[in-house]
Design a protein around this motif. Structure first.
Motif, PDB file in Angstrom:
ATOM      1  N   VAL B  98       0.835  -1.199   0.000  1.00 22.08           N
ATOM      2  CA  VAL B  98       0.000   0.000   0.000  1.00 22.08           C
ATOM      3  C   VAL B  98       0.874   1.255   0.000  1.00 22.08           C
ATOM      4  O   VAL B  98       1.805   1.364   0.796  1.00 22.08           O
ATOM      5  CB  VAL B  98      -0.933   0.007   1.228  1.00 22.08           C
ATOM      6  N   ALA B  99       0.549   2.177  -0.887  1.00 22.53           N
ATOM      7  CA  ALA B  99       1.366   3.387  -1.011  1.00 22.53           C
ATOM      8  C   ALA B  99       1.285   4.231   0.258  1.00 22.53           C
ATOM      9  O   ALA B  99       0.209   4.407   0.833  1.00 22.53           O
ATOM     10  CB  ALA B  99       0.911   4.207  -2.213  1.00 22.53           C
ATOM     11  N   ALA B 100       2.423   4.759   0.686  1.00 19.99           N
ATOM     12  CA  ALA B 100       2.462   5.570   1.903  1.00 19.99           C
ATOM     13  C   ALA B 100       2.369   7.055   1.591  1.00 19.99           C
ATOM     14  O   ALA B 100       2.135   7.868   2.481  1.00 19.99           O
ATOM     15  CB  ALA B 100       3.751   5.280   2.669  1.00 19.99           C
ATOM     16  N   TYR B 101       2.561   7.423   0.326  1.00 19.16           N
ATOM     17  CA  TYR B 101       2.560   8.833  -0.057  1.00 19.16           C
ATOM     18  C   TYR B 101       1.792   9.028  -1.353  1.00 19.16           C
ATOM     19  O   TYR B 101       1.589   8.086  -2.111  1.00 19.16           O
ATOM     20  CB  TYR B 101       4.001   9.328  -0.251  1.00 19.16           C
ATOM     21  N   ASP B 102       1.397  10.260  -1.596  1.00 19.32           N
ATOM     22  CA  ASP B 102       0.886  10.602  -2.912  1.00 19.32           C
ATOM     23  C   ASP B 102       2.066  10.820  -3.842  1.00 19.32           C
ATOM     24  O   ASP B 102       3.049  11.458  -3.464  1.00 19.32           O
ATOM     25  CB  ASP B 102       0.079  11.910  -2.853  1.00 19.32           C
ATOM     26  N   VAL B 103       1.968  10.306  -5.050  1.00 15.12           N
ATOM     27  CA  VAL B 103       2.986  10.570  -6.052  1.00 15.12           C
ATOM     28  C   VAL B 103       2.306  11.276  -7.216  1.00 15.12           C
ATOM     29  O   VAL B 103       1.295  10.802  -7.726  1.00 15.12           O
ATOM     30  CB  VAL B 103       3.665   9.275  -6.550  1.00 15.12           C
TER      31      VAL B 103
END
Lengths: 248, 248
Positions: B98-103
């Motif tokens: 699961v992504a931890a940041y917005d990219v």
DNA sequence: CGTTCATTTGAATCGTATCAAGTGTCGTGG
DNA sequence: CCACGACACTTGATACGATTCAAATGAACG
């Protein structure tokens, strides 16, 4: 100052308190033996430097007991803490001979050191070590990024609450405790160290700690012993809304 | 918006512009082949999201062309950029679903993506990849720590000068140029993105850029094209005293 | 030509730093 | 036992830097 606390280095890796969290966590018995051949212990008293930025480093290693801090300084004296090193955290960068930061013992510290050259060789042919080091570095990077949000966007009050949350969370991981009781811990940092951590002055730190106390978010016995009656209240003050989840 | 720039993905790793700096840098021909089997290209237009925080990630990958940014947001809208992703930088964390940041794509971006599961398997038995990833992660950690000093301790003017230095330094690494001539580059960031990077408001960014221009530290053509007549003057304004050394 | 969006500029406000003084605790030496 | 300084911390008054709110400018585009 010649107190001799629990800082007697257990020569035996199997009984080491950080055996399952440090860079050696995944090692098998034979791999541990190779590590033990290049390892030695060093103790540092609270306040003493461990490494100066620019120094040649002939070792890397793990914090076994105590708290150390990684700081960066500008020529005019402004300093910023860039890492808080707790037991099991790794010090030094394989492949780099010269220290990039000052490392200072915040409390009395016991370090498990590895001679740098043989350790670097071990990384090459011990995937268990290389892997664990990657995992730990990724965790540190995440922590650094969370910290960047604190430094860049949070108010002084939120910064203090964030720092207290981090310490409370760490403590919750070590000492087993009831789900929803009050959290109690000792601050391992002076007001000045907290200021360097948070990009504030020590006066502002003092004021905001007092404010949180007056507002009943925390209570203090002495300057360092902190009680948090309601952890979710503290998290709210920190601006995080990770409600309740003490275990990340 | 349907411009088609240089963003045509070269299917061939040997001709890839980031061949020798990305996560694949140390791979031998046979290892590259295994990577190619799980790789595909994706393009993103400037301003478009690449990944949302909390999304399930089914790939990791490298920025091949363009600039992307990693940001963290608080519920009330405050946001902090925690990573500036340039060509060869790695996106995603092996072992994390699961992504931890917005990219977000800051400019048009071409990404070289690897399907996550097979890539993770590759890390396990391809030391060349694991090693390079460790090295890159350590570099990112250093960058994050330098950034923490900027966020925590520098004034608005010093922050702007620091950001310009970083971009100038990167440009100096790509385009070969004379030792002491003026440095010229395009800002890949809007004022708002700069503000999110530096923990400022966009108004403050605008004011300080204007101030540096008035004081002759930089000159501008349009809003984005920057000329630095004297790089050491800029470094001085940034509060760093690494005099002259463009190559770190 | 009018709309949109990025940027600039201005004036007032607010938060944190700065400077300064004062409190409390500890260990030392008279 | 008390005076002493050292040290960590607190508190107060003021100054300054960055934010906030508001309006204006400029370039790009349909």
């Amino acid at each position: 100052m010649l107190q001799e606390p629990i800082l007697t280095g257990s020569q035996n890796c199997e009984e080491c308190p950080i055996r399952h969290r440090a860079v050696c966590a995944r090692c098998e018995t034979d791999e541990l033996q190779r590590l033990e051949e290049v390892k030695y212990y060093r103790r540092f008293e609270a306040g003493q430097p461990i490494i100066w930025c620019g120094d040649r480093m002939d070792f890397v290693g793990s914090v076994v007991l105590g708290v150390a801090s990684l700081t960066q300084a500008m020529e005019d004296g402004r300093t910023q803490m860039v890492g808080l090193l707790l037991p099991s955290d790794f010090v030094g960068r394989p492949g780099r001979a010269v220290a990039a930061y000052d490392v200072t013992a915040t409390t009395d510290v016991l370090m498990c050191c590895f001679r740098r050259a043989p350790f670097e060789a071990l990384i090459e042919d011990t995937p268990h070590i290389a892997h664990r080091l990657l995992e730990m570095t990724l965790d540190e990077l995440d922590a650094a990024r969370e910290w960047m949000l604190v430094l860049g966007r949070k108010t002084a009050r939120e910064k203090i609450a964030s720092l207290l949350s981090i310490i409370a969370r760490r403590d919750a991981m070590l000492h087993i405790r009831r789900e929803d009781g009050p959290v109690v811990f000792d601050l391992p940092l002076t007001r000045e160290a907290m200021a360097d951590y948070l990009g504030l002055t020590l006066e502002t730190v003092s004021r905001q700690v007092s404010a949180l106390r007056k507002d009943g978010v925390i209570s203090l016995e002495g300057k360092r012993h902190v009680t948090v009656p309601d952890i979710s209240r503290l998290l709210e003050e920190a601006g995080d809304d990770m409600d309740g989840g003490l275990i990340s």
